[in-house]
Design a protein around this motif. Structure first.
Motif, PDB file in Angstrom:
ATOM      1  N   UNK A   1       0.417  -1.278  -0.362  1.00 37.66           N
ATOM      2  CA  UNK A   1       0.026   0.122  -0.111  1.00 37.66           C
ATOM      3  C   UNK A   1       1.053   1.178  -0.145  1.00 37.66           C
ATOM      4  N   UNK A   2       0.173   2.134   0.047  1.00 36.13           N
ATOM      5  CA  UNK A   2       0.950   3.569  -0.059  1.00 36.13           C
ATOM      6  C   UNK A   2       0.768   4.429  -0.801  1.00 36.13           C
ATOM      7  N   UNK A   3       1.008   5.842  -1.136  1.00 36.46           N
ATOM      8  CA  UNK A   3       1.270   6.697  -2.362  1.00 36.46           C
ATOM      9  C   UNK A   3       1.926   7.703  -2.144  1.00 36.46           C
TER      10      UNK A   3
ATOM     11  N   UNK B   1       5.204   7.546  -0.061  1.00 39.81           N
ATOM     12  CA  UNK B   1       6.331   7.540   0.163  1.00 39.81           C
ATOM     13  C   UNK B   1       5.906   6.519  -1.481  1.00 39.81           C
ATOM     14  N   UNK B   2       7.809   5.717  -1.497  1.00 36.15           N
ATOM     15  CA  UNK B   2       6.991   4.775  -2.248  1.00 36.15           C
ATOM     16  C   UNK B   2       6.585   3.308  -1.954  1.00 36.15           C
ATOM     17  N   UNK B   3       5.839   2.970  -2.900  1.00 30.30           N
ATOM     18  CA  UNK B   3       5.785   1.433  -2.390  1.00 30.30           C
ATOM     19  C   UNK B   3       6.381   0.436  -2.356  1.00 30.30           C
TER      20      UNK B   3
ATOM     21  N   UNK C   1      -6.976   5.852   1.260  1.00 25.39           N
ATOM     22  CA  UNK C   1      -6.608   5.655   0.011  1.00 25.39           C
ATOM     23  C   UNK C   1      -4.992   5.337   0.241  1.00 25.39           C
ATOM     24  N   UNK C   2      -4.600   5.851   1.506  1.00 21.57           N
ATOM     25  CA  UNK C   2      -3.008   5.986   1.907  1.00 21.57           C
ATOM     26  C   UNK C   2      -2.742   4.509   2.220  1.00 21.57           C
TER      27      UNK C   2
ATOM     28  N   UNK D   1      -9.672   3.939  -5.841  1.00 18.28           N
ATOM     29  CA  UNK D   1      -8.451   5.104  -5.064  1.00 18.28           C
ATOM     30  C   UNK D   1      -7.888   5.281  -5.791  1.00 18.28           C
ATOM     31  N   UNK D   2      -8.718   6.152  -7.056  1.00 18.57           N
ATOM     32  CA  UNK D   2      -7.632   7.343  -7.802  1.00 18.57           C
ATOM     33  C   UNK D   2      -6.589   7.510  -7.907  1.00 18.57           C
ATOM     34  N   UNK D   3      -6.157   8.384  -6.579  1.00 18.53           N
ATOM     35  CA  UNK D   3      -5.107   8.737  -6.731  1.00 18.53           C
ATOM     36  C   UNK D   3      -3.649   7.956  -6.452  1.00 18.53           C
ATOM     37  N   UNK D   4      -4.027   6.540  -5.883  1.00 16.55           N
ATOM     38  CA  UNK D   4      -3.081   5.830  -6.309  1.00 16.55           C
ATOM     39  C   UNK D   4      -2.737   4.239  -7.623  1.00 16.55           C
TER      40      UNK D   4
ATOM     41  N   UNK E   1      -0.579   7.153  -9.759  1.00 19.70           N
ATOM     42  CA  UNK E   1       0.930   6.830  -9.515  1.00 19.70           C
ATOM     43  C   UNK E   1       1.156   5.839  -9.701  1.00 19.70           C
TER      44      UNK E   1
ATOM     45  N   UNK F   1       4.392   5.577 -12.676  1.00 20.12           N
ATOM     46  CA  UNK F   1       4.943   5.191 -12.120  1.00 20.12           C
ATOM     47  C   UNK F   1       5.245   4.261 -13.548  1.00 20.12           C
TER      48      UNK F   1
END
Lengths: 431, 431
Positions: free
Chosen positions: A90-92, A94-96, A399-400, B161-164, B167, B171
């Motif tokens: 998970x995570x946006x 920091x870098x997952x 979301x995070x 989870x649009x942000x993710x 990303x 990326x």
């Protein structure tokens, strides 16, 4: 004894002979990645310098921060077109952590997973209900492909919705379920409260993992669901599930040492602990092609269980996970670092300095509550404004960290002040 | 022209020759199920009585009610141990529709799906982000296996989870996304609002399906995301996605007629409509082994597009889905029948006689709102009691239809009274 593949019953000598050959091989493979090319060269490591298995300790450890610093693909040893799957933590903010797999890697992963399931008696005739999230979480697709390899009737049920899970379980006479321990307890209690006798279900095996749990939890799951419950250990850095698994003896989890080297070290000195002592599990992929990882510090605390297992397998056993060497939390099978929560909270200008993460258990299900101080000028009387802020914080946290926390907005200085190091995480699950 | 497999470019003659052979074969296979054994015998159908493709019309149609009546496995032609996958529609109150697959069925499904994706230019070098739910919904795993067959780098991102999502898309330089149309619009608007230029993304293809949508929606998705968007048609009764798919001409969806027989009939008379006329799509699986379905009434309204496609493929094209011959709603890719909602509502003793299902669109996302009258004696002043009732109704509806509706509790006689047939569904999405 019936076995899924030959390596499952290799002698110690066969295991260790293969480990040395494979270690040299995987070190050579790893050196094709920018990260390990540099790291191994600096440490003077090359495949031919590894004369015995003990030489694995000459290889520098790899940490989660190393993986993050190499985001998105600095550990890949092959061009992207050779990769066929990606999983990520998970995570946006920091870098997952990202893992890439080749088709060979997926095949091997499915084989290892199938071996785990076969070991506890899962067979082609079984009906397998996969009660976990699919997607980037490795647990869902990991077990799915293992069951497919065995030829089980696989029901990709996904998580939650107890009424529907129970209906499927009854109507299709599910015999094997993959379920995270906290949900298994919740599900079992719901079954009991519905007045239905678990003995009337066809369910005989629960595969439980992705969350550390105690022997008492296992016993309770076994009683509530009238099953044998087997502990599963894995982490996405080592594929996902299928790293270590209990056999029917239920006396520790066999690490598949033909595919991994497992070490247990002192988290401070990185020296091996004495036989049977608790330390940090450090793992090396022996067969991974696309993205080998050498001496990964899992931060999971466990020990090798001394002696031979009554099952006759010679792959060493680790104890259930006894704790963490860092502050990572595992809630509903999802890994959460307090730092992730802090980064999100601090991105809101309304938020003050102090916050607290409270772990709660309600109706057997773990929950996370975030108490956060709001600056005086923003702690207004209009409830709608505060409710809107609460909603925005909740959504951004969800979301995070991928689960929905409860968010309590607290007046400035409303939370206990720390004298020294702030106690950011309060675990009130057992109280 | 580059093709995924030879059948993709078969001539009409090759297609129809194979169809007749396969129809006889699948009728023989279907007769091994209890349901079709009886049904076909009564109709005097046996493989050898099918002399030409027109004889398919002698076979009685199969309806959703037939599938429900045969729950859980009355259409299976093989013992359960031969089945390796199960998918199911939503629903716990009535019987859900269940599809069983053998390993051959899964292989064929993956091949068809890969053919669809290959047709619009998806290749091994592509990075494929699968932005849909996995689990019992066939859309997620369907595309997942298709992409795996092509050797794409598959990112099982899952929904929301649009942000993710964004990303990951940035990326990993995602080139192909599978995304339901309403979420594509929402996602595109979020991208635009973030100030990012879609042209900077590597995304070039969006595969959109699971929801009927208009040509205008497609154009808007193409603009917002700077992609080509291709319409996908499928239903779990015919495996899932991979039944019909647009080619790069974007002029209708080719039905894979080597694997299915498609007919378009008058929903009342069941007679074929004239060439190019709109009617109900009726589908037959030609190659399915575990659970063949003959002349399934999809209730989807469409038409065959007359003439040959400029792409050179001879598989006939259907138009985008123009409506439904029943009252099924499709919200966020999930199929919902008003009757499911009614059954849940009526299970609450507090609920009165009248209710309304309102379809809304907020921020491009379709929502469902359920307005329900509460009996006078239960419409109390204590808000907590009402809020609790609202929550219980919401949760039970969510468990049934798998998406979370908004529930408005209305005073007795608070909803408009119907003079004749009650208008249970109000679609206010376009207003």
């Amino acid at each position: 004894m019936e076995c899924f593949d030959r390596a499952e019953f290799w002698s110690r000598e066969e295991i260790e002979r293969a480990q040395l050959v494979r270690l040299r091989n995987v070190v050579g493979q790893a050196m094709r990645s920018p990260f390990y090319a540099k790291r191994l060269k600096e440490a003077g490591i090359a495949p031919e310098t590894l004369k015995s298995l003990d030489d694995v300790r000459r290889i520098p450890c790899t940490t989660k921060d190393d993986l993050r610093s190499q985001y998105p693909d600095g550990l890949n040893t092959l061009p992207q077109c050779e990769m066929v799957r990606m999983h990520a933590s998970s995570g946006t903010t920091g870098s997952p952590t990202v893992i890439h797999y080749t088709q060979n890697d997926l095949n091997l992963w499915a084989d290892l997973m199938a071996r785990c399931m076969h070991m506890v008696g899962v067979r082609r005739e079984d009906v397998f209900q996969n009660i976990t999230g699919y997607g980037l979480f490795t647990g869902g697709l990991g077990l799915h492909y293992g069951a497919e390899r065995l030829g089980c009737l696989t029901i990709p049920a996904g998580p939650g919705n107890t009424t529907r899970q129970l209906k499927i379980m009854r109507d299709f006479r599910t015999t094997v379920a993959h379920i995270i321990p906290s949900y298994a307890l919740y599900f079992g209690a719901a079954l009991r409260d519905s007045g239905e006798d678990a003995k009337n279900l066809a369910l005989r095996i629960a595969l439980i993992g992705a969350e550390p749990h105690t022997e008492e939890t296992r016993k309770r799951i076994e009683e509530l669901l009238d099953v044998k419950a087997y502990n599963s250990y894995g982490l996405s850095e080592m594929n996902g599930p299928g790293v270590a698994f209990e056999c029917v003896q239920q006396a520790g989890m066999h690490v598949w040492e033909d595919a991994f080297i497992a070490e247990i070290v002192d988290p401070d000195t990185l020296e091996p602990v004495a036989e049977g002592e608790v330390g940090e599990l450090v793992m090396t992929t022996l067969c991974r092609q696309g993205m080998p990882i050498l001496r990964y510090r899992t931060k999971d605390l466990t020990r090798f269980i001394p002696g031979e297992c009554a099952c006759g397998r010679h792959h060493r056993r680790i104890d259930r996970i006894l704790g963490r060497a860092d502050d990572m939390l595992i809630i509903k099978g999802v890994n959460i670092y307090p730092m992730q929560v802090e980064q999100i909270l601090m991105s809101f200008p309304e938020v003050g300095e102090n916050y607290q993460i409270v772990l709660e258990r309600e109706n057997y299900l773990d929950q996370i509550r975030v108490k956060v101080e709001i600056k005086e000028e923003h702690f207004v009387e209009d409830m709608r404004v505060l409710r809107d802020l609460q909603k925005r914080i909740t959504n951004k946290l969800r979301d995070e960290v991928l689960i929905t926390p409860r968010v309590d907005l607290v007046q400035n200085n409303g939370l206990p002040k720390a004298e020294g190091k702030a106690q950011r995480v309060v675990d009130s699950r057992e109280s």
